[in-house]
Design a protein around this motif. Sequence first.
Motif, PDB file in Angstrom:
ATOM      1  N   VAL A 109       0.831  -1.204   0.000  1.00 38.03           N
ATOM      2  CA  VAL A 109       0.000   0.000   0.000  1.00 38.03           C
ATOM      3  C   VAL A 109       0.867   1.256   0.000  1.00 38.03           C
ATOM      4  CG1 VAL A 109      -1.760   1.303   1.262  1.00 38.03           C
ATOM      5  CG2 VAL A 109      -1.941  -1.193   1.096  1.00 38.03           C
ATOM      6  N   GLY A 110       1.895   1.286   0.824  1.00 34.66           N
ATOM      7  CA  GLY A 110       2.776   2.447   0.868  1.00 34.66           C
ATOM      8  C   GLY A 110       3.420   2.703  -0.485  1.00 34.66           C
ATOM      9  N   ARG A 111       3.867   1.665  -1.148  1.00 36.32           N
ATOM     10  CA  ARG A 111       4.491   1.813  -2.470  1.00 36.32           C
ATOM     11  C   ARG A 111       3.474   2.322  -3.483  1.00 36.32           C
ATOM     12  NH1 ARG A 111       9.436   0.663  -5.042  1.00 36.32           N
ATOM     13  NH2 ARG A 111       9.166   1.651  -7.070  1.00 36.32           N
ATOM     14  N   GLN A 112       2.238   1.801  -3.438  1.00 34.69           N
ATOM     15  CA  GLN A 112       1.194   2.287  -4.338  1.00 34.69           C
ATOM     16  C   GLN A 112       0.949   3.779  -4.122  1.00 34.69           C
ATOM     17  OE1 GLN A 112      -1.740  -1.211  -3.571  1.00 34.69           O
ATOM     18  NE2 GLN A 112      -2.495  -0.116  -5.369  1.00 34.69           N
ATOM     19  N   LEU A 113       0.901   4.184  -2.872  1.00 31.00           N
ATOM     20  CA  LEU A 113       0.681   5.597  -2.563  1.00 31.00           C
ATOM     21  C   LEU A 113       1.841   6.451  -3.077  1.00 31.00           C
ATOM     22  CD1 LEU A 113      -0.851   5.187   0.984  1.00 31.00           C
ATOM     23  CD2 LEU A 113      -1.961   6.381  -0.938  1.00 31.00           C
ATOM     24  N   MET A 114       3.065   5.987  -2.904  1.00 31.41           N
ATOM     25  CA  MET A 114       4.216   6.769  -3.357  1.00 31.41           C
ATOM     26  C   MET A 114       4.295   6.812  -4.882  1.00 31.41           C
ATOM     27  SD  MET A 114       5.303   8.181  -0.721  1.00 31.41           S
ATOM     28  CE  MET A 114       6.755   8.973  -1.401  1.00 31.41           C
ATOM     29  N   ASP A 115       3.896   5.751  -5.563  1.00 31.29           N
ATOM     30  CA  ASP A 115       3.829   5.788  -7.027  1.00 31.29           C
ATOM     31  C   ASP A 115       2.781   6.808  -7.472  1.00 31.29           C
ATOM     32  OD1 ASP A 115       5.802   3.828  -7.193  1.00 31.29           O
ATOM     33  OD2 ASP A 115       4.383   2.198  -7.622  1.00 31.29           O
ATOM     34  N   ALA A 116       1.660   6.865  -6.755  1.00 36.99           N
ATOM     35  CA  ALA A 116       0.611   7.841  -7.068  1.00 36.99           C
ATOM     36  C   ALA A 116       1.086   9.269  -6.805  1.00 36.99           C
ATOM     37  CB  ALA A 116      -0.657   7.522  -6.273  1.00 36.99           C
ATOM     38  N   VAL A 117       1.942   9.450  -5.799  1.00 35.57           N
ATOM     39  CA  VAL A 117       2.527  10.770  -5.530  1.00 35.57           C
ATOM     40  C   VAL A 117       3.339  11.225  -6.746  1.00 35.57           C
ATOM     41  CG1 VAL A 117       4.375  11.918  -4.229  1.00 35.57           C
ATOM     42  CG2 VAL A 117       2.538  10.755  -3.013  1.00 35.57           C
ATOM     43  N   ASP A 118       4.151  10.328  -7.290  1.00 32.35           N
ATOM     44  CA  ASP A 118       4.956  10.677  -8.462  1.00 32.35           C
ATOM     45  C   ASP A 118       4.063  11.140  -9.610  1.00 32.35           C
ATOM     46  OD1 ASP A 118       7.158   9.857  -6.988  1.00 32.35           O
ATOM     47  OD2 ASP A 118       7.567   8.086  -8.218  1.00 32.35           O
ATOM     48  N   GLN A 119       2.985  10.419  -9.847  1.00 29.58           N
ATOM     49  CA  GLN A 119       2.054  10.760 -10.931  1.00 29.58           C
ATOM     50  C   GLN A 119       1.365  12.099 -10.657  1.00 29.58           C
ATOM     51  OE1 GLN A 119      -0.561   7.386 -11.299  1.00 29.58           O
ATOM     52  NE2 GLN A 119       1.097   6.029 -11.917  1.00 29.58           N
ATOM     53  N   ALA A 120       0.917  12.291  -9.433  1.00 32.74           N
ATOM     54  CA  ALA A 120       0.241  13.542  -9.076  1.00 32.74           C
ATOM     55  C   ALA A 120       1.199  14.726  -9.195  1.00 32.74           C
ATOM     56  CB  ALA A 120      -0.332  13.457  -7.664  1.00 32.74           C
ATOM     57  N   ALA A 121       2.456  14.518  -8.794  1.00 33.33           N
ATOM     58  CA  ALA A 121       3.452  15.588  -8.878  1.00 33.33           C
ATOM     59  C   ALA A 121       3.711  15.959 -10.337  1.00 33.33           C
ATOM     60  CB  ALA A 121       4.745  15.162  -8.191  1.00 33.33           C
ATOM     61  N   ALA A 122       3.866  14.969 -11.186  1.00 33.14           N
ATOM     62  CA  ALA A 122       4.083  15.251 -12.604  1.00 33.14           C
ATOM     63  C   ALA A 122       2.875  15.986 -13.182  1.00 33.14           C
ATOM     64  CB  ALA A 122       4.346  13.957 -13.369  1.00 33.14           C
TER      65      ALA A 122
END
Length: 190
Positions: A109-122
């Motif tokens: 779950v933490g990794r999924q959230l951090m991958d989503a952070v990368d996408q949201a930041a871009a």
Amino acid sequence: MTNQITVGVVDAGAAGAIIDGLADVLVDCVDGGASVSFMAPMDRQQALRFWQGVAGGVERGERILLVAQDSTGRIAGTVQLVVGQPPNQPHRADVSKLLVHRDFRRQGVGRQLMDAVDQAAAGAHKSVLVLDTETGSDAERLYERAGWTRAGVIPDFALKPQGGLCATTFFYKQIRSARTGDPCGSGRPS
């Protein structure tokens, strides 16, 4: 049977509707020892006030709230991207309050959230992200595996939820645009 987890951006209206579930996650994390700015035992009213403030920040466009939910709608975790930055840092964002309920840990779950952070930041045209975490924590290892760069450690930076000082590790990550490969909005060649 594994419970399917989905991660999505939550707007201000939806954030207000899930504050109770977000408070559950915050209380669980603090009471479980997570060093995320609060002391244990975590008061539920304090947690609710915190999330009301976050919802306000989402409404003002200062924060992007990401939430992981299981197939029943239960909140498994959350993280925020603080995009409201000073005028000389429009390209930067802070990652704040990565929280995963103890019932959902060690399930990615933490990794999924951090991958989503990368996408949201871009998507928000942010090219430099920063965060801090308790030195030696599971979160520190997660960030390293997710490609974050350690910037340094400050000893005795914060109190653990049950008391006692802990060191804090600061990390940064540069986000590249999927479209060009350049840092988002940097104008620099890669």
